[in-house]
Design a protein around this motif. Structure first.
Motif, short mmCIF file in Angstrom:
data_model
loop_
_atom_site.label_atom_id
_atom_site.label_comp_id
_atom_site.label_asym_id
_atom_site.label_seq_id
_atom_site.Cartn_x
_atom_site.Cartn_y
_atom_site.Cartn_z
N GLN A 1 15.43 68.28 -2.93
CA GLN A 1 14.98 67.69 -1.67
C GLN A 1 14.13 68.71 -0.91
N LEU A 2 13.02 68.21 -0.35
CA LEU A 2 12.13 69.11 0.39
C LEU A 2 12.71 69.49 1.74
N PHE B 1 15.46 60.81 -0.07
CA PHE B 1 15.35 61.53 -1.34
C PHE B 1 16.22 60.88 -2.42
N THR C 1 12.20 63.77 -7.00
CA THR C 1 12.00 65.02 -7.73
C THR C 1 13.35 65.69 -7.93
N TYR D 1 6.57 61.27 -3.05
CA TYR D 1 6.27 62.63 -3.52
C TYR D 1 7.10 62.87 -4.78
N THR D 2 6.42 63.37 -5.83
CA THR D 2 7.12 63.75 -7.05
C THR D 2 6.39 64.93 -7.66
N ILE E 1 2.51 68.47 -1.16
CA ILE E 1 3.47 68.44 -0.04
C ILE E 1 2.76 68.18 1.28
N SER F 1 10.92 61.23 -1.41
CA SER F 1 10.65 62.17 -2.50
C SER F 1 11.50 61.79 -3.71
N PHE G 1 2.13 64.56 1.79
CA PHE G 1 3.42 63.89 2.02
C PHE G 1 3.88 64.07 3.47
#
Length: 433
Positions: free
Chosen positions: A52-53, A58, A49, A5-6, A35, A47, A38
């Motif tokens: 962090q989600l 991450f 990005t 995920y980015t 999202i 991820s 993901f």
């Protein structure tokens, strides 16, 4: 499959993840900016990005991976276990450094686009490089980082089975001149004779005429020995013959000589053959095209591989010319006088054009060692030690060892004493655990 995920699937992100995940670790990869997709993915995922989600694996992304063109980037190299790292992201991620941005910086040869001092041949030198200045030139750091990444992923996904790859070798035989005395033509033979006389090189003068009269073997004619070594090796040797016109820099054999053409055809029966481009073909696509066509006429096959004279590269023009002429692989990336990993990797990678922000179809096979670099070590024992250290570094990451030797390296000339043994160490390294 690894799902990444980015917030933006940039060409740089796609390029470097493919190299680390697909080419080094052998893992399929896909990207998403959604999202929901993901979260729904039940296997390997991470991820990449800014934030962090949740509690997923991450790595905080560096801004460079979403930029275009060049910018003034600060690079602070730090110790990381037994290697080095840069673009630190602290302790919030799965790794302490953004290995993807660091790898992109090295693989794209970002630093070679920045202002630097060239040597007398117009080359980027090892001493100008970040790797040399911070003492990690001797390590394939991109591959080392990839294995650190794999180890960290395995802790979070213990059930996932990563494929394994094996250490391999690719012996390169560079042929700037197939013979020392033979097939040089009347004018060059007279010129060489006069030069020997003026410099009082009577041994060379004697040898020249003994070779020309057929009483002695030309010292550079080591092709029978090399082909015999090829017959006992599972790895194909790759020869690069210079067939460009005579010039200040290139003093090869006239490509119109039937004996020289026959030699190239004979070698091609046992080994792969590519084009060693002349010094003036490096920046002149018309000269390069002429030499390419000349080699294809000899081989009766499309040319696959090239290697630039004097290991000179002008980025990105040198590589763009090869791409325009549909040459698939290049073996120029490396340092003549230093052993090490110019692009930080011992896994072949594709040239990324920083001006156009695209991955090109040109595969770069970076060499780690040229025979000239071993001459720095005076004793054969020291040469063996340095060579075995390089082999060990590549074996630790199951990489590809690309070593460049010349046809005259296997001659009886005193300078190259012991180099047959060194070459055999490389060939035997593939059979040792």
């Amino acid at each position: 499959m690894l799902l990444v995920y980015t917030h933006q699937i940039s060409p740089r992100v796609r390029y470097v993840f493919k190299h680390i995940c697909s080419r080094i670790l052998g893992v399929e990869i896909d990207f998403t900016t959604k999202i929901e997709k993901f979260i729904a993915h039940g296997s390997l995922k991470m991820s990449y990005t800014k934030q962090q989600l949740g509690n997923e694996f991450f790595i905080k992304s560096h801004d460079m991976m979403f930029e275009q063109g060049l910018s003034d980037i600060e690079v602070h190299v730090q110790d990381w276990d037994n290697t080095k790292g840069f673009f630190s992201i602290g302790d919030k991620g799965g790794l302490p450094f953004d290995i993807f941005a660091s790898s992109f910086y090295l693989l794209s040869r970002y630093e070679e686009y920045l202002p630097h001092v060239k040597d007398e041949y117009g080359r980027f030198t090892a001493t100008q490089s970040l790797a040399y200045k911070h003492d990690f030139l001797h390590q394939p750091v991109v591959d080392i980082w990839a294995y650190k990444f794999k180890e960290a992923l395995q802790k979070q996904f213990p059930d996932f089975e990563f494929p394994t790859r094996n250490y391999c070798i690719k012996p390169i035989i560079d042929v700037p001149s197939a013979y020392d005395y033979k097939l040089k033509g009347i004018m060059r033979t007279i010129g060489g004779t006069i030069k020997d006389l003026f410099q009082l090189r009577f041994r060379s003068l004697y040898l020249r005429f003994m070779v020309l009269l057929g009483f002695k073997h030309d010292p550079y004619d080591t092709f029978k020995y090399i082909i015999n070594r090829q017959k006992s090796s599972e790895f194909k040797f790759l020869f690069f013959f210079l067939i460009g016109d005579y010039s200040t820099y290139d003093k090869g054999i006239n490509p119109n000589k039937k004996s020289f053409v026959s030699l190239i055809k004979h070698v091609a029966d046992y080994c792969n053959v590519g084009l060693k481009t002349s010094f003036f073909a490096i920046d002149n696509i018309d000269v390069l095209k002429k030499e390419k066509n000349r080699m294809e006429d000899i081989l009766n096959n499309p040319l696959q591989s090239s290697r630039q004279s004097f290991s000179k590269l002008n980025l990105p023009e040198s590589y763009r010319n090869l791409i325009d002429l549909e040459i698939k692989e290049d073996y120029t990336m490396g340092y003549v006088n230093h052993i090490g990993f110019r692009a930080g990797s011992c896994t072949p990678f594709f040239f990324y054009d920083l001006d156009y922000e695209i991955q090109t179809p040109l595969k770069i096979c970076s060499y780690q060692l040229m025979d000239y670099a071993l001459l720095k070590n005076k004793s054969l024992l020291d040469k063996k030690k340095v060579l075995n250290e390089t082999i060990r570094e590549i074996k630790q990451v199951n990489g590809e060892f690309v070593a460049v030797f010349h046809n005259y390296t296997f001659s009886e000339l005193e300078r190259w004493d012991g180099f047959k043994e060194l070459f055999n160490i490389i060939l035997d390294s593939a059979n040792e655990s």
